[in-house]
Structure formats: structure tokens, C-alpha cells
Design a protein around this motif. Structure first.
Motif, PDB file in Angstrom:
ATOM      1  N   GLN A 187      91.387 -23.536 116.709  1.00  0.00           N
ATOM      2  CA  GLN A 187      92.933 -23.564 117.848  1.00  0.00           C
ATOM      3  C   GLN A 187      93.996 -22.722 116.998  1.00  0.00           C
ATOM      4  OE1 GLN A 187      94.288 -27.741 117.143  1.00  0.00           O
ATOM      5  NE2 GLN A 187      92.748 -28.257 118.116  1.00  0.00           N
ATOM      6  N   LYS A 188      94.741 -22.022 117.673  1.00  0.00           N
ATOM      7  CA  LYS A 188      95.388 -20.907 117.084  1.00  0.00           C
ATOM      8  C   LYS A 188      95.176 -19.786 117.048  1.00  0.00           C
ATOM      9  CE  LYS A 188      98.912 -23.849 116.792  1.00  0.00           C
ATOM     10  NZ  LYS A 188     100.293 -24.685 115.575  1.00  0.00           N
ATOM     11  N   PHE A 189      93.287 -19.344 117.181  1.00  0.00           N
ATOM     12  CA  PHE A 189      92.739 -18.521 116.155  1.00  0.00           C
ATOM     13  C   PHE A 189      93.208 -17.050 116.966  1.00  0.00           C
ATOM     14  CE2 PHE A 189      88.980 -15.324 116.703  1.00  0.00           C
ATOM     15  CZ  PHE A 189      88.785 -15.235 114.735  1.00  0.00           C
ATOM     16  N   ILE A 190      93.607 -15.821 115.248  1.00  0.00           N
ATOM     17  CA  ILE A 190      94.042 -14.700 116.408  1.00  0.00           C
ATOM     18  C   ILE A 190      92.806 -13.869 115.609  1.00  0.00           C
ATOM     19  CG2 ILE A 190      95.405 -12.911 115.892  1.00  0.00           C
ATOM     20  CD1 ILE A 190      97.587 -15.124 116.268  1.00  0.00           C
ATOM     21  N   THR A 191      92.401 -12.654 116.170  1.00  0.00           N
ATOM     22  CA  THR A 191      91.575 -11.848 115.484  1.00  0.00           C
ATOM     23  C   THR A 191      92.380 -11.117 114.548  1.00  0.00           C
ATOM     24  OG1 THR A 191      89.949 -10.901 117.591  1.00  0.00           O
ATOM     25  CG2 THR A 191      90.361  -9.932 115.654  1.00  0.00           C
TER      26      THR A 191
END
Length: 118
Positions: free
Chosen positions: A100-104
């Protein structure tokens, strides 16, 4: 680059894309710290324990290294379990929150960062 042999080469660009120099220094610092810790523990404690318990010579030679490996792996395992079960995010009970709310390229929480660095 680090030196003239690595300047403007594909290896340097490939490595510098994934690692910052501070991370390289941290890895080297951890390696030096663990090496010094191992030498100190061998000198102060781990070579004496086999004599206290009359362990045969063949096994006594292997004891310090095996004990140190057990110590390091045990600490990291318990640390990982603590983070998964009792940590802020409770990954063990809610594994879906990992994505969840993962951003590279997002910063990694410090407790996970140092666990992986070790």
C-alpha cells in the motif's frame, strides 16, 4: 568515480545507479565492526568455552566460528521477527500493507534499512 580505473566506465555508472557512496561506507563500516567484534569475542570468550566444557579438540577449533555465526544469525532473525510481529506496521498480521502506498524509490523505514544492511 572511485579511481582512474573506474572513471566513466559502465561498471561505475551501473553501480552508482543502485548504491550511494554513503551506503558503501556503511557496508564497509559494518564489515569492519563485525570483524572486530568477532576477534574480540574469540579472544575474550569463545575460545575459552570449549576448555570449560572439555570439548574435544576437533570440535573446539570449530566452536568460535560456529558460535559467532549463530549469534549473528540469531540476532538478525529475532530482529526480523520483532519487526514483522511487533513492529509499527505489523507485516505478519497484515502482509498487504507492504504494497500500500508503494512508490519506487521511496525511502525505506530506518529499522528495515538497518536490518537489510546487517
Amino acid at each position: 568515480g572511485i579511481g582512474p580505473w573506474l572513471r566513466e566506465s559502465w561498471e561505475w555508472h551501473y553501480t552508482s545507479f543502485y548504491f550511494e557512496m554513503t551506503q558503501v561506507y556503511q557496508i564497509l563500516g559494518i564489515a569492519v565492526f563485525l570483524t572486530l567484534l568477532r576477534f574480540f569475542l574469540n579472544f575474550a570468550l569463545l575460545k575459552r568455552i570449549p576448555k570449560w566444557f572439555n570439548i574435544i579438540e576437533h570440535d573446539a577449533q570449530k566452536f568460535p566460528e560456529s558460535s559467532f555465526k549463530t549469534l549473528i544469525h540469531g540476532v538478525t532473525w529475532f530482529w526480523a521477527m520483532y519487526l514483522c510481529v511487533f513492529g509499527e506496521d505489523k507485516f505478519f498480521f497484515y502482509p498487504s500493507i507492504t504494497w500500500q502506498k508503494f512508490i519506487t524509490g521511496a525511502p525505506v523505514p530506518s529499522e528495515l534499512y538497518w536490518l537489510y544492511m546487517l
